[in-house]
Design a protein around this motif. Sequence first.
Motif, mmCIF file in Angstrom:
data_model
loop_
_atom_site.group_PDB
_atom_site.id
_atom_site.type_symbol
_atom_site.label_atom_id
_atom_site.label_comp_id
_atom_site.label_asym_id
_atom_site.label_seq_id
_atom_site.Cartn_x
_atom_site.Cartn_y
_atom_site.Cartn_z
ATOM 1 N N ARG A 1 0.768 -1.264 -0.186
ATOM 2 C CA ARG A 1 0.186 0.024 0.027
ATOM 3 C C ARG A 1 0.711 1.248 0.098
ATOM 4 O O ARG A 1 0.565 2.361 -0.539
ATOM 5 C CB ARG A 1 -0.751 -0.030 1.302
ATOM 6 N N LYS B 1 1.582 1.949 -3.371
ATOM 7 C CA LYS B 1 0.713 1.721 -4.271
ATOM 8 C C LYS B 1 0.761 0.819 -5.277
ATOM 9 O O LYS B 1 0.749 0.940 -6.437
ATOM 10 C CB LYS B 1 -0.004 3.172 -4.898
ATOM 11 N N ARG C 1 5.876 6.658 -7.789
ATOM 12 C CA ARG C 1 5.359 6.170 -6.447
ATOM 13 C C ARG C 1 6.621 5.729 -5.465
ATOM 14 O O ARG C 1 6.384 5.005 -4.629
ATOM 15 C CB ARG C 1 4.683 4.830 -6.794
#
Length: 246
Positions: free
Chosen positions: A178, A181, A226
Amino acid sequence: MTYFEGFLVPVPESKKEEYRKHAADGAPIFHELGVRRHVEAWDSDVPEGKVTDFRKAVDATPEEKVVFAWFEYPDRAARDAANAKFRSDPRMAEMAASPMPFDAKRMIYGGFKAIVEEGSERGGYTDGFIVPVPDDKKEAYRELAAKMAKVFRAHGASRVVEAIADDIEHGKVTDYYRAVKAEDGETVVFSFIEWPDKQARDDAWAKIMQDESMKPSDPMPFNGQRMFWGGFEPIVDEVAKTPASA
């Protein structure tokens, strides 16, 4: 190569010293049970990201800082053996039963095996990175990381480590997947650079960023939007004085 248990921990800024003491008090037990080195590094220069960052990773509140921490082991077997001892040792149960100076439900942890490890000296300042890497680009990432490790070392880094996920799980509240992501077919890298001090780190990055030869010419083997990173000041850095008992 070395095996790492990597941690991201949300800690109230007002409880920094309480957290440091809690971690330092546990170090002798950790070492007895198999940890070779134990490092806890405090949020020092952690930027806010548009997509991901250390604070988002642990759902940090405005009053909290993030700790970047790790245990080191010679291999996965040593780590698994230590974890089994952690679960059965009454001293660990006593620690877990006492009030914690952080929210354990939002702490992230998992096992990572080193794919790049340059240098062996301990540092006085740490850059930490969490990186999403496609499964089919692991080798390309390792090759790039190995190349960059030599650059960091040439600019004064004490040690460079890139460790790829080997035993991480999906959590109910937070986890490494998480945090970046992660998409289907991606894994996670836990990475850090140890520097002699913050000034050495700042000077090195300034030179590296100005070096035209360091600008990427090919598509990167990871999603840079990310990935997240930050600077951390070690508040606990303990090395086992004697080899762990079997």
